[in-house]
Scaffold this active site. Sequence first.
Site, mmCIF file in Angstrom:
data_model
loop_
_atom_site.group_PDB
_atom_site.id
_atom_site.type_symbol
_atom_site.label_atom_id
_atom_site.label_comp_id
_atom_site.label_asym_id
_atom_site.label_seq_id
_atom_site.Cartn_x
_atom_site.Cartn_y
_atom_site.Cartn_z
ATOM 1 N N HIS A 98 27.001 -10.367 -26.761
ATOM 2 C CA HIS A 98 27.705 -10.109 -28.081
ATOM 3 C C HIS A 98 28.986 -9.664 -28.072
ATOM 4 O O HIS A 98 29.286 -8.312 -28.291
ATOM 5 C CB HIS A 98 26.882 -9.486 -29.097
ATOM 6 C CG HIS A 98 25.234 -10.178 -29.191
ATOM 7 N ND1 HIS A 98 24.299 -9.899 -28.259
ATOM 8 C CD2 HIS A 98 24.965 -10.945 -30.123
ATOM 9 C CE1 HIS A 98 23.241 -10.596 -28.627
ATOM 10 N NE2 HIS A 98 23.418 -11.215 -29.891
ATOM 11 N N HIS A 140 30.199 -13.975 -32.364
ATOM 12 C CA HIS A 140 29.053 -13.042 -32.456
ATOM 13 C C HIS A 140 28.009 -12.863 -31.309
ATOM 14 O O HIS A 140 27.803 -11.810 -30.875
ATOM 15 C CB HIS A 140 28.050 -13.377 -33.898
ATOM 16 C CG HIS A 140 26.853 -12.706 -33.692
ATOM 17 N ND1 HIS A 140 26.738 -11.440 -34.342
ATOM 18 C CD2 HIS A 140 25.685 -12.672 -33.290
ATOM 19 C CE1 HIS A 140 25.578 -10.801 -34.180
ATOM 20 N NE2 HIS A 140 24.900 -11.825 -33.517
ATOM 21 N N GLU A 185 7.001 3.995 -45.425
ATOM 22 C CA GLU A 185 6.251 4.111 -44.218
ATOM 23 C C GLU A 185 7.023 3.825 -43.147
ATOM 24 O O GLU A 185 7.003 4.563 -41.795
ATOM 25 C CB GLU A 185 4.903 3.247 -44.066
ATOM 26 C CG GLU A 185 3.804 3.661 -45.348
ATOM 27 C CD GLU A 185 4.139 2.815 -46.522
ATOM 28 O OE1 GLU A 185 5.349 2.102 -46.663
ATOM 29 O OE2 GLU A 185 3.529 3.152 -47.725
ATOM 30 N N HIS A 216 -6.414 -2.616 -48.734
ATOM 31 C CA HIS A 216 -6.358 -1.197 -47.975
ATOM 32 C C HIS A 216 -7.039 -1.137 -46.861
ATOM 33 O O HIS A 216 -6.954 0.126 -46.271
ATOM 34 C CB HIS A 216 -6.711 -0.231 -49.446
ATOM 35 C CG HIS A 216 -5.432 0.044 -50.240
ATOM 36 N ND1 HIS A 216 -5.057 -1.181 -50.800
ATOM 37 C CD2 HIS A 216 -4.884 1.092 -50.860
ATOM 38 C CE1 HIS A 216 -4.052 -0.690 -51.633
ATOM 39 N NE2 HIS A 216 -3.830 0.620 -51.565
#
Lengths: 656, 656
Positions: free
Chosen positions: B27, B258, B405, B467
């Site tokens: 890149h 890119h 999280e 859960h």
Amino acid sequence: MPAPLKIMADAIRVLSMDAVEKANSGHPGMPMGMADVATVLWSKFLKYDAADPAWPDRDRFVLSAGHGSMLLYSLLHLSGFKAMTMDQIKAFRQLGSATPGHPEYGHSPGVETTTGPLGQGLATSIGMAIAERHMAARFGADLVDHRTWVVAGDGCLMEGVSQEAIALAGRLKLSRLTVLWDDNRITIDGAVSLSDATDQLARFKAAGWAVKAIDGHDVGQIRRALAWATRQDKPTLIACRTQIGKGAATLEGHHDTHGKALGTQEIEATRAKLGWSHEPFVIPDEVYRPWRAAGRRGRKDRKAWEARLAASGQKADFERAVAGDLPAHAFEALDAFIAKAAAEKPAAATRQHSGAVLEQVFGQVREMVGGSADLTGSNNTYVKNTQVLDAPDYAGRYVNYGVREFGMAAAMNGMALHGGVIPYGGTFLVFSDYARPAIRLAALMGVRVIHVGTHDSIGLGEDGPTHQPVEHLASLRAMPNLNVFRPADAIETAECWKLALDAKTTPSIMALSRQKTPAVRGAPAGENLSARGAYQLAAAGHPAQVTIFATGTEVAIALAARDMLEADGVGARVISVPSFELFEQQPADYQAAVIGETAVRVAVEAGVKQGWERFIGEAGVFIGMSGFGASAPDKVLYPHFGITAEAVVSAVKAKL
Amino acid sequence: MPAPLKIMADAIRVLSMDAVEKANSGHPGMPMGMADVATVLWSKFLKYDAADPAWPDRDRFVLSAGHGSMLLYSLLHLSGFKAMTMDQIKAFRQLGSATPGHPEYGHSPGVETTTGPLGQGLATSIGMAIAERHMAARFGADLVDHRTWVVAGDGCLMEGVSQEAIALAGRLKLSRLTVLWDDNRITIDGAVSLSDATDQLARFKAAGWAVKAIDGHDVGQIRRALAWATRQDKPTLIACRTQIGKGAATLEGHHDTHGKALGTQEIEATRAKLGWSHEPFVIPDEVYRPWRAAGRRGRKDRKAWEARLAASGQKADFERAVAGDLPAHAFEALDAFIAKAAAEKPAAATRQHSGAVLEQVFGQVREMVGGSADLTGSNNTYVKNTQVLDAPDYAGRYVNYGVREFGMAAAMNGMALHGGVIPYGGTFLVFSDYARPAIRLAALMGVRVIHVGTHDSIGLGEDGPTHQPVEHLASLRAMPNLNVFRPADAIETAECWKLALDAKTTPSIMALSRQKTPAVRGAPAGENLSARGAYQLAAAGHPAQVTIFATGTEVAIALAARDMLEADGVGARVISVPSFELFEQQPADYQAAVIGETAVRVAVEAGVKQGWERFIGEAGVFIGMSGFGASAPDKVLYPHFGITAEAVVSAVKAKL
């Protein structure tokens, strides 16, 4: 609060605290806090008819803060959704009830999506709003003209996926989408300020949303804000300043109301404070009456809509799309492609085959809407000349999801749940980890979304171990109700796409190679062999002593190893295993025949061994990865990690 | 641009395009675009000494946009990092080089973290900045006083984890953190505007950051902005408006720069345009001279710092903390706890045992910094009387991560990488999916972070399938270099915590129960039996016909089944398996002895079967889950899903 609305809202509060108390488990604080907002929404604004929960043109209501499930169950019961009986409310959080701890799609009509994993309800709703605009563009406002309303909590807004979702919604100007943020300044650990100081209004505004803050217990403000939301030309956020556990005698505003029963004493005192004299699970007629009227508000609209549908020339098409049925000739062009591939045996990367398959099927299946998390050229997900799905007309069928794998996956879930759209979306297979929580929800809900995961092994080469899946096939196969496909060539790729499109209640993920691989299948058998999950691709020439199992690009290695073994007089069969899951669904005798009884069993896959014991047994040979990959050309990496035909042969010989 | 800075920056450009060209992979666009900003930063602001890449008080430089790795490699080479020779630059993206496709921690000094998976460099840097402030509070500004600089691209800012990171950084007022956003308005698929319309300055401001926009090719603006950043009392974002591929002859500003080599023609023309006459990989002295001076800028500071350290009364403690060594008596209190548990056999949830273990060890190991993603009370991660880590003094040892999280896991990685901190953090095990991409990076980098995953099965009960982990143990075990622990009682929990704390180059995740479970271990053997991964917990009374393997809360079920079998005269052994990974590291004869040769082998785990074939073989019995869980009390769910001692016994008997 005006009398009828107050008792309507209090009914939610009391039902919620009583149900949680009875279960001795659950979250009363949020339903009590958002009861006022929800009551105004459901009695004045939400377009629905409790008598027909599946009416395609209903507004979608998403409880992103899914722990507050009793809010939704109360609303469904009070407004008259037949399946949500008082017995179900009493069975809150019990086995087999329509009222599980968190709302679960499929357990009860009116539950539009499974929520609980925070942030995802919001992110899913973006997909619903996209599908609505897309369907409106396709079928016209006469048939599709509804809104999506989301109740989200602080947790939803803290989860990163919320940013992916709101940025995408803002970019797409999804003006039919309104988020009602339960701004109660409380999380499980205490005040929101313990962990967050974000100016949420400014944040949403920065993402292109119209925003407004109100007192979530002031009916006038709620009404005006909801009306305002329907007039904006962008998605709308209404910050509803509320008190968690509103109405509770002593715990109003306290985080202790969040996640457990209030206790008999507090509940008794709360009844007194609210002036609610009725026994638990007893709702008086003066409360049912206005609620049932609210639940009937949409009936006239629905009847008018049904008349429009009946008169529409698009009726059959609309109904088929909403039912999720494929058109009659969905695979005609694809079957021709398969026949051609059988004759020509094209060698290419399986991602390229996937792109070619899409060219055959995308035009036939109008419901398919593709996209990529900013890897369009790499994922081969774009079909030539497809219009991009974008404001203002939304008729396009390709979504530029941006670098948002999780947001994409959640939006795809929302599209599938909305109906009328079969979404597929691409990223690198390794980044399925980013999207994993949404893939899991798709599997749990049983919705048809198709994930395209290219660059499926060390074969991607130089980008290195951050980009090379190693454990991903195993970890995805571990997930229930997810079909993981790893096709070996053009024919298998076409077969797997067919299976994914036909799987109405199972999400799929296609693991596709970056690197070129030869064709392994000859003339098609007429049967979709990939549907078997695993099948004998090459029989042994000599008496079979060895069985080699492989997937994807490693099938060619298995075939090469077979040829070398056969040249040495060792009979070897090759089994292609495009899908573990479908193989498990085959009859035991088929499974036994495929696995066979040769002295040596080998599996070849450029991933970890976990799961392959099913095929090769305890004593089997595994040729694959045992750690992370490395940055180098693929031609260097395969030998470096010992994944070659020669390695297979010498491992086999050591066992014979 | 002033002459020396211009040729310094052009050297980065040329090295980057040449290295990518040689590898024919990589890149070039980003390094060329950010060369000016990076040159000013590395020659005027960044505190470092190329001669001592491990100097603890260096500034940390994080290339979050990891695909632009040649920017970092160029900087390291030019400024004089010894290991980054020109030969390494020439070996860009080749096997075993210090210059893999994306920067990889451990492959080369000066690479502070592995990047490539977008958003994570930024999120990791938050942890570095937290660790810096915390260490400064502990050891004083004489020893710890540095900054963290991050180069991030549009992709990083689109990833949801960036929101978690910037909100946490804003809340904690991490003023030593500066993000340099490469605002080039280009992504892989084309213009950023295809998928995003976010006002990033407003977004960061909403999160509590100071923000500024500059022309990223104007040295004066860059200098003033970097100086401005060092004066703020909050984290800073500098939006650097750049052109991707800056300097390229015809492709400047084009997304074609890119992700692939520019090609010989473009490169030749670019050399001409830049006035760069040197051959590929030849850097003239007039370029090396100012760069090497830049690389020496920090030497005086470092020497002064070394003198301060030598004179400090905290020297030994500081060096031990930075080396990551535990103090001599780290486990003294914990060993007493184990002895007590052996005597008292406490029955409790293993999450409670984990909390009790932390009480014993947290005071002894000053480097431990805990936290939770807003589930403190459920995760039992908080040790009584611990101060919260927060502005302004940061001495606290508990982080309120919020409902983030992934952000938490990435921040933990950053803390561990920074050094001086041993981070642990809690959430529900099921939400390890949200954090999974950061857990993977921890495993790949080999850093010691400890994830506490409570509520580890259907045993959590009413919260239901969203859960309840089912596939999580398998999917985590699939990941290389991650220790997955599932202890059965207090003693195993203590043993597993010891192992996690001792594992300096391996992250751990502790799967802990919500529900109570009996003690299964008697008097400790003196040996840490969990270190074996699996061990015989109960021998057969009668001649052994059956071996039952189990983990965590299911060990008690295995023991109960054993008792029932023995009562019927069937000899049965029980093997506790707290860690698959550690078992795999045992000698083959130990493994064989543990697995044994009984006629029947059974595994009991409230998760999917995948992986258990290793223990029970092809014909073994598995008692566990084959689909998602359900919402109901745990006492109902275990029998409902057939995970009981009775089920084990009847399955065994059917096999005998």
